[in-house]
Write an enzyme that holds these catalytic residues in place. Sequence first.
Site, PDB file in Angstrom:
ATOM      1  N   GLU A  41       0.871  -1.180   0.000  1.00 47.44           N
ATOM      2  CA  GLU A  41       0.000   0.000   0.000  1.00 47.44           C
ATOM      3  C   GLU A  41       0.906   1.228   0.000  1.00 47.44           C
ATOM      4  O   GLU A  41       1.536   1.540   1.007  1.00 47.44           O
ATOM      5  CB  GLU A  41      -0.911   0.022   1.228  1.00 47.44           C
ATOM      6  CG  GLU A  41      -1.776   1.278   1.311  1.00 47.44           C
ATOM      7  CD  GLU A  41      -2.445   1.473   2.659  1.00 47.44           C
ATOM      8  OE1 GLU A  41      -2.662   2.640   3.045  1.00 47.44           O
ATOM      9  OE2 GLU A  41      -2.753   0.470   3.341  1.00 47.44           O
ATOM     10  N   ARG A  45       1.432  10.437   0.121  1.00 48.22           N
ATOM     11  CA  ARG A  45       1.823  11.493   1.062  1.00 48.22           C
ATOM     12  C   ARG A  45       2.990  12.331   0.564  1.00 48.22           C
ATOM     13  O   ARG A  45       3.443  13.233   1.265  1.00 48.22           O
ATOM     14  CB  ARG A  45       2.178  10.879   2.429  1.00 48.22           C
ATOM     15  CG  ARG A  45       1.008  10.144   3.081  1.00 48.22           C
ATOM     16  CD  ARG A  45       1.409   9.537   4.402  1.00 48.22           C
ATOM     17  NE  ARG A  45       0.341   8.709   4.956  1.00 48.22           N
ATOM     18  CZ  ARG A  45       0.456   7.986   6.066  1.00 48.22           C
ATOM     19  NH1 ARG A  45       1.592   7.980   6.733  1.00 48.22           N
ATOM     20  NH2 ARG A  45      -0.562   7.258   6.492  1.00 48.22           N
ATOM     21  N   LYS A 129     -10.786  -1.163   6.172  1.00 48.45           N
ATOM     22  CA  LYS A 129      -9.593  -0.838   6.938  1.00 48.45           C
ATOM     23  C   LYS A 129     -10.045  -0.291   8.294  1.00 48.45           C
ATOM     24  O   LYS A 129     -10.962   0.535   8.348  1.00 48.45           O
ATOM     25  CB  LYS A 129      -8.767   0.211   6.191  1.00 48.45           C
ATOM     26  CG  LYS A 129      -7.588   0.779   6.974  1.00 48.45           C
ATOM     27  CD  LYS A 129      -6.793   1.750   6.119  1.00 48.45           C
ATOM     28  CE  LYS A 129      -5.648   2.364   6.896  1.00 48.45           C
ATOM     29  NZ  LYS A 129      -4.739   3.129   6.010  1.00 48.45           N
TER      30      LYS A 129
END
Length: 208
Positions: A41, A45, A129
């Site tokens: 994943e 960012r 999640k």
Amino acid sequence: MADASAVLNVSPVIPVVTIDEPQDAVPLARALADGGVKIIELTLRTESALTSLKLIATEVPEILVGAGTILTPAQADAAVAAGARFLVSPGVTPALLSSMLALDVPVLPGVATVGEVMAVLEQGLDTMKFFPAGPAGGPGYLSAIGAPIPHVRFCPTGGISLATAPDYLKLPNVACVGGSWLTPAAAVAAKDWARIRVLASEAARLGR
């Protein structure tokens, strides 16, 4: 609607990775794959995250690469265009979830409360999640959710380590965990891919 169950079954641990320099993307992904972890994943960012994602998708096809920290529909669109094969959000809104589901890739929307779990369930998803796992209540909280809502499967992420991962993985409603410990910043900066390969091997052995 794409089924996210297969994503959760790839590895007991999904590495949650932030890459600052695109030239590190391919060797890092290969180190994870060589260690037995065939999924990543990649968080959006950094400004170059989409470049790193595209490099992994193109050059390391044996690894299932997804995009994390999806906050907006535009990010979701860009991630899929760059090669993301699944999407992960830290939380979810109706508009964001709708836009992600329209892209026909597996989606793991972030939830932290029972109400959020129920809202995602209403949209036809039963894989989610759980974030931030540690601060939100940890294994005890997830176990409690499993009593009234046993059919939802979670990938808890946030504050999980090699030492605490087994506490989550033993729960019947936890399919895998997400963790950043597999790619420590110091190892990436030093280009210590052997270290990352060892950490991935340790994580891969966490399977039940």
